[in-house]
Design a protein around this motif. Structure first.
Motif, PDB file in Angstrom:
ATOM      1  N   ARG A   1       0.812  -1.224   0.000  1.00 27.53           N
ATOM      2  CA  ARG A   1       0.000   0.000   0.000  1.00 27.53           C
ATOM      3  C   ARG A   1       0.841   1.268   0.000  1.00 27.53           C
ATOM      4  O   ARG A   1       0.479   2.253  -0.615  1.00 27.53           O
ATOM      5  N   LEU A   2       1.962   1.259   0.709  1.00 31.83           N
ATOM      6  CA  LEU A   2       2.835   2.435   0.780  1.00 31.83           C
ATOM      7  C   LEU A   2       4.282   1.999   0.659  1.00 31.83           C
ATOM      8  O   LEU A   2       4.683   0.998   1.258  1.00 31.83           O
ATOM      9  N   VAL A   3       5.046   2.749  -0.123  1.00 29.85           N
ATOM     10  CA  VAL A   3       6.479   2.487  -0.252  1.00 29.85           C
ATOM     11  C   VAL A   3       7.210   3.820  -0.113  1.00 29.85           C
ATOM     12  O   VAL A   3       6.861   4.791  -0.792  1.00 29.85           O
ATOM     13  N   VAL A   4       8.195   3.848   0.773  1.00 31.77           N
ATOM     14  CA  VAL A   4       9.017   5.037   0.946  1.00 31.77           C
ATOM     15  C   VAL A   4      10.346   4.778   0.244  1.00 31.77           C
ATOM     16  O   VAL A   4      10.986   3.748   0.476  1.00 31.77           O
ATOM     17  N   LEU A   5      10.738   5.709  -0.620  1.00 32.99           N
ATOM     18  CA  LEU A   5      11.985   5.589  -1.370  1.00 32.99           C
ATOM     19  C   LEU A   5      12.919   6.722  -0.956  1.00 32.99           C
ATOM     20  O   LEU A   5      12.468   7.833  -0.678  1.00 32.99           O
ATOM     21  N   GLU A   6      14.209   6.410  -0.938  1.00 32.69           N
ATOM     22  CA  GLU A   6      15.201   7.434  -0.617  1.00 32.69           C
ATOM     23  C   GLU A   6      16.387   7.310  -1.557  1.00 32.69           C
ATOM     24  O   GLU A   6      16.557   6.293  -2.223  1.00 32.69           O
TER      25      GLU A   6
END
Length: 143
Positions: free
Chosen positions: A32-37
């Motif tokens: 549902r949610l993906v955090v990318l850096e």
């Protein structure tokens, strides 16, 4: 302006998994949610939230909690909502979070790297650039 930052293969794989959800797949495992850096010259996955991780939680509030006051990131959000006609919709949202209080160099690096990421983000319905928590508007206008 190109930054030289590359998209890691894991990001491509996660994006494919988010776009193509099989009818017989376990809905609790759905991303549902993906955090990318950006790390070491690559856009990489920092955190993944699956449906089971968000059980009994407000996904919108969880999304807002990921927006750190001084750290840039990209977020992929699988937004589920009901239309006025009572039909259920699912759309992918891409957010670039570059807070006003963030470091100038970091904001520039994220802005200049966004195009390399967008090349693999086919199927995105909405793209937002947010610089302040007020940029998201309200739950109804968010997406």
């Amino acid at each position: 302006m190109a930054s030289g930052v590359q998209v890691h293969n894991d990001v491509k794989n996660i994006m494919d998994e988010m776009k193509v959800v099989k009818a017989d797949s376990d809905q609790n495992e759905r991303i549902r949610l993906v955090v990318l850096e950006i790390k070491d010259g690559f856009i990489v996955v920092e955190r993944i939230f699956r449906e089971k991780d968000l059980a009994n939680q407000d996904v919108f509030k969880q999304f807002l909690s990921l927006l750190e006051p001084s750290k840039c990131c990209y977020i992929l959000y699988d937004c589920h909502f009901e239309t006025k006609e009572s039909s259920r919709k699912e759309e992918l949202v891409f957010v670039m979070w570059a807070p006003e209080t963030g470091h100038i160099k970091e904001k520039m690096r994220y802005a200049s790297s966004k195009d390399s990421l967008k090349k693999i983000l086919t199927g995105i319905k909405h793209e937002l650039q947010m610089n302040d928590l007020s940029d998201y508007g309200t739950r109804q206008t968010f997406g």
